[in-house]
Design a protein around this motif. Structure first.
Motif, PDB file in Angstrom:
ATOM      1  N   GLN A  57       0.837  -1.198   0.000  1.00  0.00           N
ATOM      2  CA  GLN A  57       0.000   0.000   0.000  1.00  0.00           C
ATOM      3  C   GLN A  57       0.877   1.254   0.000  1.00  0.00           C
ATOM      4  N   ALA A  58       1.905   1.273   0.833  1.00  0.00           N
ATOM      5  CA  ALA A  58       2.818   2.416   0.899  1.00  0.00           C
ATOM      6  C   ALA A  58       3.548   2.590  -0.431  1.00  0.00           C
ATOM      7  N   ARG A  59       3.951   1.495  -1.030  1.00  0.00           N
ATOM      8  CA  ARG A  59       4.618   1.529  -2.325  1.00  0.00           C
ATOM      9  C   ARG A  59       3.711   2.149  -3.377  1.00  0.00           C
ATOM     10  N   SER A  60       2.437   1.789  -3.359  1.00  0.00           N
ATOM     11  CA  SER A  60       1.469   2.357  -4.307  1.00  0.00           C
ATOM     12  C   SER A  60       1.259   3.847  -4.073  1.00  0.00           C
ATOM     13  N   ILE A  61       1.176   4.251  -2.817  1.00  0.00           N
ATOM     14  CA  ILE A  61       1.006   5.675  -2.484  1.00  0.00           C
ATOM     15  C   ILE A  61       2.163   6.477  -3.058  1.00  0.00           C
ATOM     16  N   LEU A  62       3.378   5.991  -2.848  1.00  0.00           N
ATOM     17  CA  LEU A  62       4.563   6.716  -3.313  1.00  0.00           C
ATOM     18  C   LEU A  62       4.675   6.697  -4.837  1.00  0.00           C
ATOM     19  N   ALA A  63       4.354   5.575  -5.455  1.00  0.00           N
ATOM     20  CA  ALA A  63       4.403   5.493  -6.916  1.00  0.00           C
ATOM     21  C   ALA A  63       3.373   6.438  -7.534  1.00  0.00           C
ATOM     22  N   ASN A  64       2.195   6.496  -6.953  1.00  0.00           N
ATOM     23  CA  ASN A  64       1.153   7.400  -7.460  1.00  0.00           C
ATOM     24  C   ASN A  64       1.534   8.862  -7.265  1.00  0.00           C
ATOM     25  N   ALA A  65       2.373   9.151  -6.282  1.00  0.00           N
ATOM     26  CA  ALA A  65       2.834  10.522  -6.050  1.00  0.00           C
ATOM     27  C   ALA A  65       3.990  10.889  -6.975  1.00  0.00           C
ATOM     28  N   GLY A  66       4.512   9.906  -7.720  1.00  0.00           N
ATOM     29  CA  GLY A  66       5.557  10.205  -8.688  1.00  0.00           C
ATOM     30  C   GLY A  66       6.922   9.628  -8.384  1.00  0.00           C
ATOM     31  N   SER A  67       7.030   8.775  -7.397  1.00  0.00           N
ATOM     32  CA  SER A  67       8.331   8.191  -7.072  1.00  0.00           C
ATOM     33  C   SER A  67       8.668   7.075  -8.054  1.00  0.00           C
ATOM     34  N   GLN A  68       9.739   7.287  -8.814  1.00  0.00           N
ATOM     35  CA  GLN A  68      10.195   6.264  -9.751  1.00  0.00           C
ATOM     36  C   GLN A  68      10.782   5.065  -9.013  1.00  0.00           C
ATOM     37  N   HIS A  74       9.498  -3.996  -6.540  1.00  0.00           N
ATOM     38  CA  HIS A  74       8.559  -5.099  -6.717  1.00  0.00           C
ATOM     39  C   HIS A  74       7.659  -5.225  -5.501  1.00  0.00           C
ATOM     40  N   PRO A  75       6.389  -5.542  -5.728  1.00  0.00           N
ATOM     41  CA  PRO A  75       5.511  -5.775  -4.582  1.00  0.00           C
ATOM     42  C   PRO A  75       5.946  -7.029  -3.826  1.00  0.00           C
ATOM     43  N   VAL A  76       5.726  -6.985  -2.519  1.00  0.00           N
ATOM     44  CA  VAL A  76       6.077  -8.136  -1.682  1.00  0.00           C
ATOM     45  C   VAL A  76       4.907  -9.110  -1.705  1.00  0.00           C
ATOM     46  N   HIS A  77       5.202 -10.395  -1.909  1.00  0.00           N
ATOM     47  CA  HIS A  77       4.160 -11.421  -1.864  1.00  0.00           C
ATOM     48  C   HIS A  77       4.786 -12.737  -1.416  1.00  0.00           C
ATOM     49  N   GLY A  78       3.961 -13.592  -0.871  1.00  0.00           N
ATOM     50  CA  GLY A  78       4.432 -14.900  -0.440  1.00  0.00           C
ATOM     51  C   GLY A  78       5.184 -14.898   0.882  1.00  0.00           C
ATOM     52  N   LYS A  79       5.110 -13.816   1.631  1.00  0.00           N
ATOM     53  CA  LYS A  79       5.772 -13.740   2.936  1.00  0.00           C
ATOM     54  C   LYS A  79       4.763 -13.284   3.973  1.00  0.00           C
ATOM     55  N   ASP A  80       4.962 -13.744   5.209  1.00  0.00           N
ATOM     56  CA  ASP A  80       4.082 -13.313   6.299  1.00  0.00           C
ATOM     57  C   ASP A  80       4.423 -11.904   6.771  1.00  0.00           C
ATOM     58  N   ASP A  81       5.700 -11.615   6.879  1.00  0.00           N
ATOM     59  CA  ASP A  81       6.189 -10.309   7.325  1.00  0.00           C
ATOM     60  C   ASP A  81       7.450  -9.973   6.542  1.00  0.00           C
ATOM     61  N   VAL A  82       7.747  -8.674   6.480  1.00  0.00           N
ATOM     62  CA  VAL A  82       8.993  -8.228   5.876  1.00  0.00           C
ATOM     63  C   VAL A  82       9.720  -7.331   6.872  1.00  0.00           C
ATOM     64  N   ALA A 126       4.264   6.292   5.285  1.00  0.00           N
ATOM     65  CA  ALA A 126       4.866   5.901   6.566  1.00  0.00           C
ATOM     66  C   ALA A 126       3.790   5.463   7.554  1.00  0.00           C
ATOM     67  N   LYS A 127       2.695   6.183   7.569  1.00  0.00           N
ATOM     68  CA  LYS A 127       1.595   5.842   8.482  1.00  0.00           C
ATOM     69  C   LYS A 127       0.991   4.482   8.096  1.00  0.00           C
ATOM     70  N   ALA A 128       0.884   4.211   6.816  1.00  0.00           N
ATOM     71  CA  ALA A 128       0.336   2.929   6.361  1.00  0.00           C
ATOM     72  C   ALA A 128       1.184   1.761   6.861  1.00  0.00           C
ATOM     73  N   MET A 129       2.497   1.983   6.969  1.00  0.00           N
ATOM     74  CA  MET A 129       3.389   0.916   7.447  1.00  0.00           C
ATOM     75  C   MET A 129       3.621   0.958   8.944  1.00  0.00           C
TER      76      MET A 129
END
Length: 134
Positions: A57-68, A74-82, A126-129
């Motif tokens: 979710q945080a990655r999407s927020i930043l990408a939508n704001a223009g962060s290259q 890559h999105p995180v998947h297949g893990k319980d926690d990072v 940051a708040k999302a995470m």
């Protein structure tokens, strides 16, 4: 002679008792108007790990704001926690990228050396995470 010694001990004991009784009260005098310490603002510690959904979710927020950087990550998947370092690295990279992109804006259009929309996106991510420091 014994009378003088007994009287001296009695006076010393009385003074000691008074000092013990008065010390807590005198220690409190003046503290009600004392200025607050500069570090009185408590900052919660970052979590040890974050959930992949929160990172994504945080990655999407930043990408939508223009962060290259966020868009290329890559999105995180297949893990319980990072590890929280994934999130803090993402935030720091986006912050630096936004500051570089916004360096020519007038000061009244910036907050923390980046545009206000970029600032809001960083803090929303940051708040999302659940991250307070990055």
């Amino acid at each position: 002679m014994k009378l003088i010694v007994r009287t001296g001990l009695a006076v010393a004991a009385a003074v000691g008792a008074i000092a013990v009784a008065v010390a807590p009260a005198s220690a409190a005098i003046g503290t009600e108007n004392a200025p607050a310490a500069a570090s009185s603002h408590a900052v919660a510690a970052n979590p040890k790990t974050i959930k992949p959904a929160a990172y994504n979710q945080a990655r999407s927020i930043l990408a939508n704001a223009g962060s290259q950087t966020a868009a290329k990550s890559h999105p995180v998947h297949g893990k319980d926690d990072v590890p929280v370092s994934y999130g803090t690295s993402l935030l720091a990279a986006a912050r630096d990228e936004f500051r570089q992109a916004d360096r020519h804006l007038p000061a009244n259009q910036k907050k923390s050396d980046m545009s206000i929309p970029h600032y809001n996106a960083i803090h929303s991510a940051a708040k999302a995470m659940g991250i307070d420091r990055w």
